[in-house]
Design a protein around this motif. Structure first.
Motif, PDB file in Angstrom:
ATOM      1  N   ARG A  52       0.836  -1.210   0.000  1.00 28.87           N
ATOM      2  CA  ARG A  52       0.000   0.000   0.000  1.00 28.87           C
ATOM      3  C   ARG A  52       0.867   1.255   0.000  1.00 28.87           C
ATOM      4  O   ARG A  52       0.573   2.227  -0.714  1.00 28.87           O
ATOM      5  N   LEU A  53       1.939   1.241   0.768  1.00 30.36           N
ATOM      6  CA  LEU A  53       2.835   2.400   0.822  1.00 30.36           C
ATOM      7  C   LEU A  53       3.504   2.632  -0.528  1.00 30.36           C
ATOM      8  O   LEU A  53       3.569   3.769  -1.012  1.00 30.36           O
ATOM      9  N   VAL A  54       3.988   1.580  -1.162  1.00 31.13           N
ATOM     10  CA  VAL A  54       4.619   1.702  -2.480  1.00 31.13           C
ATOM     11  C   VAL A  54       3.608   2.220  -3.496  1.00 31.13           C
ATOM     12  O   VAL A  54       3.906   3.114  -4.297  1.00 31.13           O
ATOM     13  N   ASP A  55       2.393   1.674  -3.467  1.00 32.03           N
ATOM     14  CA  ASP A  55       1.346   2.146  -4.386  1.00 32.03           C
ATOM     15  C   ASP A  55       1.056   3.627  -4.157  1.00 32.03           C
ATOM     16  O   ASP A  55       0.896   4.395  -5.110  1.00 32.03           O
ATOM     17  N   PHE A  56       1.013   4.034  -2.891  1.00 33.93           N
ATOM     18  CA  PHE A  56       0.765   5.440  -2.578  1.00 33.93           C
ATOM     19  C   PHE A  56       1.900   6.321  -3.087  1.00 33.93           C
ATOM     20  O   PHE A  56       1.665   7.387  -3.660  1.00 33.93           O
TER      21      PHE A  56
END
Length: 71
Positions: A53-57
């Protein structure tokens, strides 16, 4: 039964009791280790999801954000 045979049987029974105790202790240890492995696998999965989720964000560019409706 001779005294020799009786002593031998007593020694074997004592030996079997010690082996049973060792098996029980090892079984408890293995159960504890599997419980710990299960916990660590669940935590690892949650952290992997958080990282994804952090990478996608972080990959989302500011232009991709739509302005709020009041603009």
């Amino acid at each position: 039964m001779s005294q020799d045979a009786s002593n031998r049987i007593d020694e074997l029974e004592i030996h079997i009791a010690h082996l049973e105790s060792s098996i029980h202790d090892m079984s408890d240890m293995i159960k504890s280790q599997w419980d710990r492995i299960d916990l660590l696998e669940r935590r690892n999965k949650l952290m992997a999801e958080d990282i994804k989720r952090l990478v996608d964000f972080l990959r989302t560019s500011p232009e991709d954000d739509t302005p709020p409706p009041h603009y």
